[in-house]
Design an enzyme around this catalytic site. Structure first.
Site, PDB file in Angstrom:
ATOM      1  N   ARG A  54       0.781  -1.413  -0.338  1.00  0.00           N
ATOM      2  CA  ARG A  54      -0.301  -0.094  -0.176  1.00  0.00           C
ATOM      3  C   ARG A  54       0.804   1.306  -0.048  1.00  0.00           C
ATOM      4  NH1 ARG A  54      -2.591   1.487   4.381  1.00  0.00           N
ATOM      5  NH2 ARG A  54      -2.640  -0.741   5.472  1.00  0.00           N
ATOM      6  N   TYR A 106     -14.682  16.418 -16.720  1.00  0.00           N
ATOM      7  CA  TYR A 106     -15.211  15.145 -16.703  1.00  0.00           C
ATOM      8  C   TYR A 106     -16.644  15.108 -15.580  1.00  0.00           C
ATOM      9  CZ  TYR A 106     -15.334   9.997 -15.641  1.00  0.00           C
ATOM     10  OH  TYR A 106     -15.671   8.338 -15.550  1.00  0.00           O
ATOM     11  N   ASP A 178      -6.412  18.099 -16.223  1.00  0.00           N
ATOM     12  CA  ASP A 178      -6.567  16.358 -16.238  1.00  0.00           C
ATOM     13  C   ASP A 178      -5.931  16.920 -18.405  1.00  0.00           C
ATOM     14  OD1 ASP A 178      -7.497  14.174 -17.326  1.00  0.00           O
ATOM     15  OD2 ASP A 178      -9.157  14.433 -15.909  1.00  0.00           O
ATOM     16  N   LYS A 203      -7.639   4.825 -19.579  1.00  0.00           N
ATOM     17  CA  LYS A 203      -8.070   5.343 -21.333  1.00  0.00           C
ATOM     18  C   LYS A 203      -6.847   5.022 -21.955  1.00  0.00           C
ATOM     19  CE  LYS A 203     -11.977   6.685 -18.907  1.00  0.00           C
ATOM     20  NZ  LYS A 203     -11.789   7.928 -19.125  1.00  0.00           N
TER      21      LYS A 203
HETATM   22  C1  LIG Z   1     -12.114   7.621 -17.083  1.00  0.00           C
HETATM   23  C2  LIG Z   1     -12.262   9.986 -16.778  1.00  0.00           C
HETATM   24  C3  LIG Z   1     -11.645  10.297 -15.594  1.00  0.00           C
HETATM   25  C4  LIG Z   1     -11.831   9.372 -14.384  1.00  0.00           C
HETATM   26  O1  LIG Z   1     -11.068   8.137 -14.423  1.00  0.00           O
HETATM   27  P1  LIG Z   1     -11.145   6.409 -14.136  1.00  0.00           P
HETATM   28  O2  LIG Z   1      -9.975   5.286 -14.314  1.00  0.00           O
HETATM   29  O3  LIG Z   1     -12.548   6.291 -14.573  1.00  0.00           O
HETATM   30  O4  LIG Z   1     -11.872   6.940 -12.167  1.00  0.00           O
HETATM   31  C5  LIG Z   1     -11.010  11.733 -15.022  1.00  0.00           C
HETATM   32  N1  LIG Z   1     -11.244  12.663 -16.701  1.00  0.00           N
HETATM   33  C6  LIG Z   1     -11.272  12.057 -17.196  1.00  0.00           C
HETATM   34  C7  LIG Z   1     -11.055  12.873 -18.463  1.00  0.00           C
HETATM   35  C8  LIG Z   1     -11.837  10.851 -18.142  1.00  0.00           C
HETATM   36  O5  LIG Z   1     -12.056  10.097 -19.180  1.00  0.00           O
END
Ligand SMILES: *Cc1c(COP(=O)(O)O)cnc(C)c1O
Length: 380
Positions: A54, A106, A178, A203
């Protein structure tokens, strides 16, 4: 560590950063270390760097080293998901002051800010970060963090990272970006002046729709880094070793995947803009997109996400994804396979996404095959 400053190219870093030939076996690919616990030194020390999974584990450290290099940062902390990563950052920010965030973030990120983060007692302001005057007004004394998502999800709106960084410097706030949609292949927020980058590794970094992960990368080693790391150890949202292992494997092909998928997306966006069932295409690579000039200036490509508005309205948009054969009717994005969804349905009743919008994640299939599939779905 900033390997980019050591003169390595992105392609080379993607293959080699965080990796080395295993010294014990000569294995060319990194071993998977599944261990939850690590042997102590005779004097109870941890001279080999690990004690409990962890806190840190070898595959996680490899992925973090790779992301530090690819984003040109000083540190990275990997998480179990993108939302776990953003929550750790918001926790660090909430301790220090107000958070200002993109209205184009998001929906899950906005959900955290509206819910958990406000429950912690932090002040949150949601603004359109493509409107610099609105951001200037919102960033007052006591703002600890400005959080921008560009290109935004799902409208593909762009915000000017360098200008936002200047506003943040003036107001004493950190700028976080992001970078999930663009990835370090197409956009380098830290080089443009941002202080922190956040990714959903689920992603493009993972790229194959088979793992969840997230990561925070910072430009300078400071108390924010310590807070984010502490929140992972205490919150427990640790990236699994196997997912870290998969991520390192996936990063090697990230530049090739991103560039090819972006080429396919541009081709589809151009064709879709001429389709009679489409009333608008949101894609920064099209010259009539409001962020096109900014995309040319701050990105090295336009990405592989696009959104279209169905000329037949909400009802027609809702039924279109059921008609595809090659695309998969599913949420999420960034994999090698193309996906399409009616975004407002995925987001649920509280969605602010236009109801006639279809979000498309363009994969590696041949664009002619993708076009044929889309055309048929839109026609029928
Ligand atoms: C999917 C996504 C998130 C969240 O990520 P998870 O891995 O699903 O928790 C945050 N920002 C963007 C732009 C995303 O496409």
């Amino acid at each position: 560590m900033n390997d980019r400053q050591d003169g390595h190219t992105l392609e080379t870093l993607a293959v080699h950063a965080g990796r080395r030939v295993d010294s014990v076996t000569g294995s060319v690919t990194p071993p998977l270390y599944a261990a939850t616990t690590f042997e102590r030194d005779p004097d109870t020390g941890t001279s080999r760097g690990y004690s409990y999974q962890r806190d840190a584990h070898p595959n996680g450290r490899m992925f973090e080293a790779a992301m530090t290099a690819l984003e040109g940062g000083a540190w990275a902390v990997a998480f179990a998901s993108g939302l776990a990563a953003s929550l750790a950052l918001f926790r660090a920010a909430a301790r220090r002051g107000r958070i200002v965030a993109s209205s184009g973030s998001y929906w899950g990120t906005l959900g955290q800010l509206d819910g958990l983060v406000r429950e912690w007692g932090a002040q949150v302001a949601i603004v359109d970060t493509s409107d610099l005057a609105a951001v200037r007004d919102a960033v007052g004394a006591g703002t600890s963090l400005v959080f921008v998502e560009t290109p935004s999800n799902p409208l593909l709106a762009l915000s000017d990272i360098a200008e936002l960084a200047a506003i943040c410097r003036g107001g004493g706030a950190l700028l976080a970006c992001d970078n999930t949609f663009a990835t370090p292949v197409l956009q380098n927020p830290l080089a443009l002046g941002a202080d922190v980058v956040v990714h959903s590794a689920t992603k493009y970094l993972g790229g194959h729709s088979d793992l969840m992960g997230g990561v925070v990368v910072g430009a300078v080693e400071d108390e924010w880094a310590a807070d984010v790391l502490e929140y992972r150890a205490m919150g427990g949202a640790v990236l699994a070793p196997f997912n870290a292992w998969l991520l390192l494997r996936s990063l090697a092909t990230l530049p090739v995947r991103m560039r090819t998928q972006s080429v396919h997306a541009l081709e589809l966006a151009r064709r879709l803009s001429g389709h009679r069932a489409v009333s608008a295409v949101h894609y920064p690579g099209l010259p009539d997109h409001p962020g096109h000039a900014l995309a040319l200036a701050q990105m090295q490509g336009f990405g592989a996400m696009l959104a279209v508005r169905h000329a037949g309205g909400a009802a027609a948009a809702r039924t279109t994804p059921a008609k595809v054969r090659l695309f998969t009717h599913a949420t999420s994005l960034g994999g090698v396979e193309s996906l399409i969804e009616h975004r407002a349905s995925s987001e649920g009743p509280a969605s602010r996404t236009p109801p006639d919008l279809l979000r498309i994640s363009v994969g590696l299939e041949h664009p002619e095959d993708l076009w044929e599939d889309l055309q048929r779905a839109l026609a029928g």
